[in-house]
Design an enzyme around this catalytic site. Structure first.
Site: not given
Length: 751
Positions: A226-228
């Site tokens: 995932s993106d953060w």
């Protein structure tokens, strides 16, 4: 891929498996240290390593700052991006970073995109090839990359929640192909999902995107992270095909509970957790090189070459460049002393060194008269700065004026509202040009800026984007002729912002961004609808002159061709030309752009040298995505093969007849009368059952046109015929005909 020698996630307890699918902290994988699987580090770095230090969000260890992607894209040179990638990989080894988070390859849908400096192009072919070079380079050193942001992450406004609403054809032709190319040709170790929703479904939970397309259609075997902070539901994300949540959210218990409640298959958790173990296993050789040290100076030279090739010369009237030895030069503009060499946000790097144009002029032995001209803040112009600049310009043979966007004008986190340079800078240009007409403008910007209104005031213009830590040297190399400009625009520079096709729907409203322009992005729009532009896609000047000749096109398959040509450097200066091949579609049943880039090659030639090159186009290069067939489709017909040096500077167009792929949509009762009549098989059947007086059709031309657009069953019913029985007989005859002609199984779509 796993082997019996590796630790198998399925052999761990559920709690440990769940923990593997989330990081151990903001920058580390969750490993199994007691079984030989360390918690390796992953960190930012689309154009250089940004290894975070401590709790400081922007603090990082020193690393080479290569040109941000907007600049590197202008090189049109995948071999160069490979070299940059190799250097980045070596720096990761020294800093014990297993995966560097990049490159970003989202399409530049609008010039207002706040993160455009991190992305390559408005065109997926250029973006895909350039990014593949970088990925190959990094991973050749045994370090992973993370291709991002998957997918349709084209704005910063409301980026954590907005839904990118895109029809499938547009997705397939514009926003997914760069990812597909890199996945298939460079095999990135990881892919990062985007924050945004795609057609209402978060990227982290979109099974169609992460599993059906990425893994099923493209054959991807790596890890998806995932993106953060992009995960909203751990179980839903795992079901969709997301291996790793970053950073951890202390929600492992939700995964365990989902498995025990039957809401998440244990087999799926096994697969997702195994991906993390496989990634750790793959990184072990590089991460075991303790004490490795990269060559700081060698990497700085790579950054310098990359910066040189990133500069696009837009104008050079009367050969004002290169500067001649002994000329008195006024160097004006704070950017010459305080360079803006990178973008803002998560990609912000602590460079190993930074060179300025001012210092580089001195190192080159040129005596320049520097004045700052303006400040980089939003304060009103100081008249004394204008007066100093005007005086310096009046006393000089030539003026080099650095203009651009200050750092707070564009960054991750927000989109721009215009594409204009600051007013005080343009006022300064006007004042300087009135006392000296030999003005060279050097631009510093991460995204496109408007140039039309002030272009006549400059004899020469260099679009230098953001050039990384060696940008000062690279600019002076170009200005003095130490290097020959070879950059080409990776995006169109419009006349006005309002000319961009996304203007009516970017960045959207009420949580939705509707991609109403469809496939007509960038030059596909400007060229198809003959819109004037400031500078076209692919454009760039050189100190050399070139000729493209002897263009030949040969079919190498039913729907494939080879383009052969000769490139000659017709000047006395060594240089590089970028040959671009565009495909113009045949007469089509669907709307298609007037042409699309399908291949390119950057050719370095010594003075007077010629070189023959060949470029191959395969079936996909002629296809469009058919929503009716749910498939890529090549129509039979005559296609144009266009060769040139920009999307509008075309030197040759040759036609080639392709066979087509034979795919078709089966006719049915809902097909229109016109579709039946124009179909090779259905036309004779309709004639025998409907026309010729068997069904009373209207004689009025307007009514006939109306009926042509209606489903056949409706036409027959409205005409007083027995629609059901007539259409049933037609369908029976049609099925027999396509079977007799051996066409069964070639059709796509519903019947």
């Amino acid at each position: 891929m796993t082997t019996d020698k590796h630790l198998q996630a399925k052999d761990l307890d559920i709690e440990k498996e769940a923990s593997l699918t989330s990081g151990s902290d903001a920058w580390h994988l969750q490993g199994v240290p007691d079984q030989g699987y360390p918690e390796y580090m992953i960190t930012d770095g689309p154009y250089g390593l940004r290894k975070a230090t401590g709790s400081d969000v922007y603090g990082s260890v020193p690393a080479t700052c290569f040109p941000p992607t907007a600049g590197l894209a202008s090189s049109w040179n995948p071999d160069l991006t490979y070299q940059v990638g190799q250097a980045m990989g070596e720096e990761c080894i020294q800093e014990e970073v297993a995966v560097i988070l990049g490159p970003g390859i989202n399409i530049k849908r609008s010039p207002l995109g706040g993160r455009n400096f991190e992305y390559y192009s408005e065109d997926p072919v250029l973006a895909g090839h350039q990014a593949a070079g970088l990925v190959d380079g990094v991973q050749s050193k045994g370090v992973g990359t993370s291709l991002k942001h998957f997918a349709a992450n084209n704005q910063e406004t409301d980026r954590l929640r907005v839904s990118s609403d895109i029809d499938e054809r547009t997705l397939r032709e514009i926003y997914l192909p760069a990812f597909e190319y890199v996945v298939k040709h460079a095999k990135p170790w990881t892919i990062m999902c985007a924050y945004n929703k795609l057609n209402g479904v978060y990227g982290s939970e979109n099974r169609w995107l992460l599993t059906d397309v990425l893994r099923g259609e493209w054959g991807y075997q790596g890890l998806v992270m995932s993106d953060w902070g992009a995960v909203h539901d751990r179980a839903a994300a795992l079901r969709a095909g997301l291996n790793l949540e970053m950073p951890p959210s202390a929600s492992d218990h939700e995964v365990v509970e989902a498995v025990r409640a039957g809401n998440l298959d244990k087999d799926q958790l096994d697969r997702m957790a195994q991906g993390v173990l496989d990634l750790i296993e793959k990184a072990k050789p590089a991460m075991s090189q303790k004490g490795y040290q990269y060559d700081v100076e060698a990497h700085d030279q790579v950054a310098r070459q990359a910066a040189q090739e990133s500069i696009v010369m837009l104008k050079n009237e009367d050969g004002v460049l290169p500067l001649a030895p002994g000329e008195k030069v006024a160097l004006i503009g704070e950017f010459a002393r305080t360079p803006r060499y990178q973008g803002g946000g998560s990609s912000h790097i602590t460079p190993t060194k930074v060179t300025t144009a001012l210092d580089s002029f001195k190192e080159a032995g040129m005596d320049v008269d520097f004045v700052p001209g303006f400040t980089l803040d939003e304060a009103p112009q100081d008249q004394s700065l204008t007066d100093q600049a005007v005086k310096a310009a009046a006393d000089a043979d030539k003026v080099v004026l650095f203009l651009g966007l200050p750092e707070d004008a564009e960054s991750e986190g927000f989109d721009r509202t215009d594409i204009d340079l600051p007013t005080k800078q343009l006022d300064l240009l006007r004042a300087v040009s009135q006392v000296n007409d030999q003005v060279v403008v050097v631009l510093s910007n991460g995204s496109v800026v408007s140039v039309v209104d002030w272009l006549p005031q400059a004899k020469a213009v260099l679009e230098s984007w953001l050039l990384g830590q060696a940008g000062g040297q690279a600019v002076v190399d170009i200005l003095t002729g130490g290097a020959n400009p070879s950059g080409r625009l990776p995006e169109t520079i419009p006349v006005r912002l309002e000319d961009n096709p996304s203007i009516t729907s970017f960045p959207g409203e009420e949580g939705h961004s509707r991609y109403g322009e469809g496939i007509y992005v960038g030059y596909r729009y400007y060229d198809t609808f003959n819109k004037p532009v400031a500078f076209p896609f692919g454009f760039g000047l050189s100190y050399s002159t070139f000729e493209i000749s002897d263009v030949r096109v040969e079919k190498t398959g039913p729907n494939a061709v080879r383009v052969d040509l000769t490139v000659t450097n017709t000047s006395g200066i060594d240089g590089a030309e970028t040959v671009q091949v565009y495909v113009a579609p045949c007469a089509s049943k669907v709307g298609r752009p007037s042409h699309e880039l399908k291949s390119f090659a950057k050719v370095f030639l010594k003075a007077g040298e010629s070189q023959e090159i060949s470029l191959d186009l395969d079936e996909r290069d002629f296809a469009y995505w058919s929503t009716a067939m749910n498939e890529w489709h090549v129509e039979a017909g005559t296609y144009g093969i266009e060769v040139g040096t920009s999307s509008r500077d075309l030197v040759s167009k040759l036609d080639v007849d392709l066979d087509g792929d034979g795919l078709f949509v089966r006719l049915n009762s809902n097909s229109t009368m016109e579709e039946w009549r124009e179909d090779q098989v259905g036309g004779p059947i309709m004639k025998s059952h409907v026309e010729g007086g068997k069904v009373p059709l209207p004689n009025d031309p307007n009514t006939a046109k109306l009926f042509d657009s209606m489903p056949l069953a409706s036409v027959i019913t409205l005409s007083g015929g027995d629609g059901n029985s007539v259409v049933a007989d037609m369908i029976t005859d049609y099925q027999k005909a396509i079977e007799q002609q051996g066409l069964t199984g070639a059709s796509r779509g519903s019947e």
